[in-house]
Write a protein that holds these residues in place. Structure first.
Motif, PDB file in Angstrom:
ATOM      1  N   PHE A 135       0.841  -1.207   0.000  1.00 35.41           N
ATOM      2  CA  PHE A 135       0.000   0.000   0.000  1.00 35.41           C
ATOM      3  C   PHE A 135       0.868   1.245   0.000  1.00 35.41           C
ATOM      4  N   SER A 136       0.361   2.300  -0.675  1.00 36.29           N
ATOM      5  CA  SER A 136       1.130   3.553  -0.678  1.00 36.29           C
ATOM      6  C   SER A 136       0.832   4.303   0.619  1.00 36.29           C
ATOM      7  N   THR A 137       1.831   5.001   1.130  1.00 34.07           N
ATOM      8  CA  THR A 137       1.597   5.803   2.333  1.00 34.07           C
ATOM      9  C   THR A 137       1.499   7.286   1.967  1.00 34.07           C
ATOM     10  N   LYS A 138       1.796   7.605   0.701  1.00 34.90           N
ATOM     11  CA  LYS A 138       1.698   9.007   0.238  1.00 34.90           C
ATOM     12  C   LYS A 138       1.129   8.997  -1.173  1.00 34.90           C
ATOM     13  N   ASN A 139       0.647  10.160  -1.622  1.00 31.21           N
ATOM     14  CA  ASN A 139       0.195  10.237  -3.018  1.00 31.21           C
ATOM     15  C   ASN A 139       1.407  10.031  -3.937  1.00 31.21           C
ATOM     16  N   ILE A 140       1.191   9.278  -5.009  1.00 29.59           N
ATOM     17  CA  ILE A 140       2.291   9.039  -5.945  1.00 29.59           C
ATOM     18  C   ILE A 140       1.824   9.512  -7.315  1.00 29.59           C
ATOM     19  N   ASP A 141       2.628  10.304  -7.977  1.00 27.31           N
ATOM     20  CA  ASP A 141       2.128  10.795  -9.259  1.00 27.31           C
ATOM     21  C   ASP A 141       2.580   9.893 -10.431  1.00 27.31           C
ATOM     22  N   VAL A 142       1.929  10.080 -11.592  1.00 24.33           N
ATOM     23  CA  VAL A 142       2.138   9.177 -12.741  1.00 24.33           C
ATOM     24  C   VAL A 142       3.624   9.095 -13.122  1.00 24.33           C
ATOM     25  N   GLY A 143       4.118   7.888 -13.291  1.00 25.25           N
ATOM     26  CA  GLY A 143       5.495   7.689 -13.745  1.00 25.25           C
ATOM     27  C   GLY A 143       6.507   7.637 -12.615  1.00 25.25           C
ATOM     28  N   SER A 144       6.083   8.001 -11.375  1.00 21.26           N
ATOM     29  CA  SER A 144       7.061   7.967 -10.265  1.00 21.26           C
ATOM     30  C   SER A 144       7.370   6.531  -9.879  1.00 21.26           C
ATOM     31  N   LEU A 145       8.597   6.344  -9.395  1.00 22.10           N
ATOM     32  CA  LEU A 145       8.995   4.996  -9.005  1.00 22.10           C
ATOM     33  C   LEU A 145       8.392   4.616  -7.667  1.00 22.10           C
ATOM     34  N   ILE A 146       7.957   3.395  -7.576  1.00 21.26           N
ATOM     35  CA  ILE A 146       7.433   2.873  -6.310  1.00 21.26           C
ATOM     36  C   ILE A 146       8.516   2.011  -5.666  1.00 21.26           C
ATOM     37  N   LEU A 147       9.148   1.195  -6.454  1.00 15.61           N
ATOM     38  CA  LEU A 147      10.285   0.429  -5.944  1.00 15.61           C
ATOM     39  C   LEU A 147      11.172  -0.062  -7.082  1.00 15.61           C
ATOM     40  N   VAL A 148      12.420  -0.283  -6.729  1.00 15.21           N
ATOM     41  CA  VAL A 148      13.379  -0.878  -7.668  1.00 15.21           C
ATOM     42  C   VAL A 148      14.068  -1.986  -6.891  1.00 15.21           C
ATOM     43  N   THR A 149      14.048  -3.176  -7.420  1.00 13.21           N
ATOM     44  CA  THR A 149      14.671  -4.255  -6.657  1.00 13.21           C
ATOM     45  C   THR A 149      15.368  -5.269  -7.553  1.00 13.21           C
ATOM     46  N   LYS A 150      16.435  -5.828  -7.009  1.00 10.30           N
ATOM     47  CA  LYS A 150      17.252  -6.759  -7.780  1.00 10.30           C
ATOM     48  C   LYS A 150      16.718  -8.181  -7.583  1.00 10.30           C
ATOM     49  N   ALA A 151      16.851  -8.986  -8.608  1.00 13.57           N
ATOM     50  CA  ALA A 151      16.314 -10.348  -8.533  1.00 13.57           C
ATOM     51  C   ALA A 151      17.137 -11.225  -7.588  1.00 13.57           C
ATOM     52  N   VAL A 152      16.434 -12.152  -6.931  1.00 11.62           N
ATOM     53  CA  VAL A 152      17.126 -13.203  -6.189  1.00 11.62           C
ATOM     54  C   VAL A 152      17.839 -14.081  -7.218  1.00 11.62           C
ATOM     55  N   ALA A 153      17.140 -14.335  -8.314  1.00 12.22           N
ATOM     56  CA  ALA A 153      17.716 -15.104  -9.427  1.00 12.22           C
ATOM     57  C   ALA A 153      16.881 -14.865 -10.673  1.00 12.22           C
ATOM     58  N   THR A 154      17.533 -14.953 -11.824  1.00 13.64           N
ATOM     59  CA  THR A 154      16.794 -14.883 -13.094  1.00 13.64           C
ATOM     60  C   THR A 154      17.342 -15.966 -14.008  1.00 13.64           C
ATOM     61  N   GLU A 155      16.547 -16.348 -14.974  1.00 15.84           N
ATOM     62  CA  GLU A 155      17.033 -17.286 -15.986  1.00 15.84           C
ATOM     63  C   GLU A 155      16.440 -16.830 -17.312  1.00 15.84           C
ATOM     64  N   ARG A 156      17.275 -16.737 -18.313  1.00 14.60           N
ATOM     65  CA  ARG A 156      16.794 -16.219 -19.593  1.00 14.60           C
ATOM     66  C   ARG A 156      17.255 -17.096 -20.735  1.00 14.60           C
ATOM     67  N   CYS A 157      16.458 -17.135 -21.777  1.00 12.44           N
ATOM     68  CA  CYS A 157      16.931 -17.791 -22.990  1.00 12.44           C
ATOM     69  C   CYS A 157      16.095 -17.324 -24.176  1.00 12.44           C
ATOM     70  N   ILE A 158      16.562 -17.652 -25.360  1.00 18.52           N
ATOM     71  CA  ILE A 158      15.762 -17.386 -26.540  1.00 18.52           C
ATOM     72  C   ILE A 158      15.105 -18.706 -26.865  1.00 18.52           C
ATOM     73  N   LEU A 159      13.800 -18.754 -26.701  1.00 20.81           N
ATOM     74  CA  LEU A 159      13.108 -20.034 -26.856  1.00 20.81           C
ATOM     75  C   LEU A 159      12.859 -20.349 -28.323  1.00 20.81           C
ATOM     76  N   PRO A 160      13.210 -21.565 -28.733  1.00 21.28           N
ATOM     77  CA  PRO A 160      12.929 -21.943 -30.122  1.00 21.28           C
ATOM     78  C   PRO A 160      11.427 -22.119 -30.311  1.00 21.28           C
ATOM     79  N   LYS A 161      10.921 -21.705 -31.462  1.00 20.93           N
ATOM     80  CA  LYS A 161       9.490 -21.899 -31.747  1.00 20.93           C
ATOM     81  C   LYS A 161       9.321 -23.231 -32.466  1.00 20.93           C
ATOM     82  N   CYS A 162       8.338 -24.051 -32.029  1.00 18.21           N
ATOM     83  CA  CYS A 162       8.081 -25.322 -32.716  1.00 18.21           C
ATOM     84  C   CYS A 162       7.211 -25.039 -33.939  1.00 18.21           C
TER      85      CYS A 162
END
Ligand SMILES: C[S@@+](CC[C@H](N)C(=O)[O-])C[C@H]1O[C@@H](n2cnc3c(N)ncnc32)[C@H](O)[C@@H]1O
Length: 530
Positions: free
Chosen positions: A189-216
């Motif tokens: 929940f917000s504790t203050k008014n937040i205007d359009v486009g303002s950041l609410i949070l920025v956080t780093k991943a615990v882990a990510t996994e990425r790939c380019i998936l082949p299409k069948c």
């Protein structure tokens, strides 16, 4: 002495392994060296031997810290640094290593103190590394500022065509708290008014996994590739959790999609970077629990932002970001997420009032109620948001089903819109409720506005694009597809100032406050040419 020879051999072996970057083996050998060294220290009386042993011990703690740092075992690496610094609190290599670890743990101001401390040593080593040290100091200052203010600007990266590495971000938690939610379990929940486009949070991943998936051949993304990806992802989360008590503790607090109303409401401070030093309880976290948590909480890197932010369109990424796990879905969301590197940025896609729950879309909210119901099912819940409750009630009106079926059958979209608008007038619907239905039938609206023939044929019998855009933004916040249709129209008709302002405002709700207008223009153009 026999022990001294063994010590000598262990040290040479460990150094060799370190130089070969065989981190795991070097840690093992350094550990042997350290325990033998400590044994000898307790039996040594001669001052000169004592000093020699202490020096060796300090260096081996420092080198083991470096190896652990390379393996991203930050907690243990930090302990090694502190052991080394207890012996010599001016040890150059250890201080630099500790600074780097703190930086990786997002504890920017402590990292800054560390690097400043090194600069203050005025040693030879320090003078030879001034450039590197000043680089770290600048980085710490920048990230510390970002994490305190949430002010960051990716304009230059966008203007440069997303070339080079993506910008470094600092973790940031804005004016938010965790509370019980009317939607389900806990929410943010917000504790203050937040205007359009303002950041609410920025956080780093615990882990990510990425790939380019082949299409069948049938167009389905490679099932095997997805399974491999999922397995790698689980391994990575497991590894991070086993190395970090904070991650383990926070994962244990996450929902597994059952009995959410009985779950404890954690304090927001637990999710902030400065709690890194706190002693978290060492709970057991078995793989089954991790699997259930990932099932409910992992996020796919949103296709649109991945694409727009300079990535391949077949690219597929999955990740776990802790604080966003407390954000519920709504079909009338007020926030959206962007993925930049390993960070997720959650920003306000429309104005958020103090006390309002922050929500984002888990799936496409520009689709009819029946489709959204199906998508919620695949997520394992029944959506309890206000829009769904309202649209569920309205399902009793046969006209809604008829319009939906008509669009599916491919009737003239102008006719579908005309009918919808006429029904809404008859039912005396209010502004936001109209926005809900317009979002449900966005497919028809977008097709109509993109077709000159439809626009010419239906003229004033269907609403103009601009009030529809405003109505959609009020109901579901900024969305890149709506922005795209608006910008295309602007291009065709020549840019009026008011229209351009509308597009820029909508752009902020989609991409955040891109400070330089040139960069925002590039983003708008990218959307048009897709
Ligand atoms: C990532 S968690 C969100 C936080 C969760 N409410 C908690 O207490 O931890 C996702 C889970 O929250 C619940 N949830 C999220 N959005 C919902 C919605 N719109 N309607 C019903 N349940 C929802 C579902 O159980 C879903 O599996």
């Amino acid at each position: 002495m026999e022990e001294e020879t063994t010590l000598q051999q262990l040290r040479s072996k460990a150094t060799e392994l370190l130089l070969r970057e065989d981190w795991n083996e070097s840690i093992k050998v350094y550990s042997k060296f350290i325990s033998l060294c400590q044994q000898l220290l307790s039996n040594t009386i001669q001052q000169s031997d004592l000093l020699k042993l202490q020096k060796s011990l300090c260096l081996s703690f420092s080198n083991r810290a470096e190896a652990r740092f390379r393996l991203r075992d930050f907690e243990e690496a930090l302990k090694d640094c502190d052991e080394a610094l207890q012996i010599d609190n001016t040890h150059f290599k250890t201080l630099v290593c500790k600074g780097k670890i703190l930086l990786n743990l997002n504890r920017y101001s402590l990292a800054l103190d560390c690097f400043k401390g090194v600069l203050g040593l005025e040693s030879q080593q320090c003078n030879g590394n001034l450039e590197m040290l000043n680089g770290f100091i600048e980085k710490c200052k920048k990230l510390d500022y970002l994490s305190r203010t949430g002010n960051f600007d990716v304009s230059d990266w966008i203007s440069g065509g997303f070339s080079g590495v993506c910008p470094e971000l600092g973790e940031f938690v804005g004016n938010v708290e965790i509370k019980r939610s009317e939607i389900s379990g806990r929410g943010l929940f917000s504790t203050k008014n937040i205007d359009v486009g303002s950041l609410i949070l920025v956080t780093k991943a615990v882990a990510t996994e990425r790939c380019i998936l082949p299409k069948c051949s049938n167009g389905v993304l490679g099932e095997n590739a997805q399974l491999v990806m999922w397995k790698n992802f689980i391994d990575k989360v497991n590894e991070s959790a086993s190395k970090c008590p904070k991650i383990r503790h926070l994962i244990s607090k996450l929902s597994i999609g059952e009995n959410e109303d009985d779950l404890e409401v954690p304090d927001i401070s637990l999710f902030k970077p400065e709690t890194e030093g706190v002693n978290f309880p060492t709970e057991d976290l078995d793989v089954d629990k991790i699997l259930s948590v990932l099932d409910v909480n992992s996020l796919v890197e949103e296709a649109v932002s991945s694409k727009v932010l300079g990535k391949n369109s077949d690219y597929y990424g999955i990740g776990l970001w802790l604080l966003p796990c407390l954000i519920n879905h709504s079909c009338s969301p007020n926030a959206r997420r962007l993925h930049i590197g390993d960070y997720v940025v959650v920003l306000a896609s429309r104005v958020v009032k103090a006390g309002e729950e922050i929500t984002f879309a888990y799936y496409d909210v520009l689709s009819p109620f029946s489709k959204r119901k199906e998508m919620a099912k695949t997520w394992g819940f029944q959506c309890e948001c206000k829009r769904c409750k309202y649209e569920e009630e309205m399902q009793s009106k046969p006209e809604i089903g008829e319009i939906e079926k008509g669009i599916e059958r491919g009737v003239d979209v102008g006719c579908a819109i005309f009918r919808l608008e006429e029904c809404m007038r008859r039912w005396v619907m209010r502004g936001k409720e109209k926005g809900y239905f317009r979002a449900s039938f966005w497919k028809a609206f977008s097709e109509a506005y993109e077709s000159e023939k439809t626009v010419r044929r239906w003229g004033r019998k269907i609403p103009a694009l601009e009030p529809i855009v405003d109505s959609l933004v009020e109901a579901v916040g900024g969305d890149e597809r709506v922005l795209k249709v608006l910008v295309r129209k602007l291009k065709k008709s020549g840019n009026g100032f008011a229209e351009m302002e509308r597009a820029i405002k909508l752009g902020r709700g989609v991409y955040g406050k891109i400070v330089k207008k040139q960069a925002l223009r590039i983003l708008l153009e990218l959307g048009v040419h897709e």
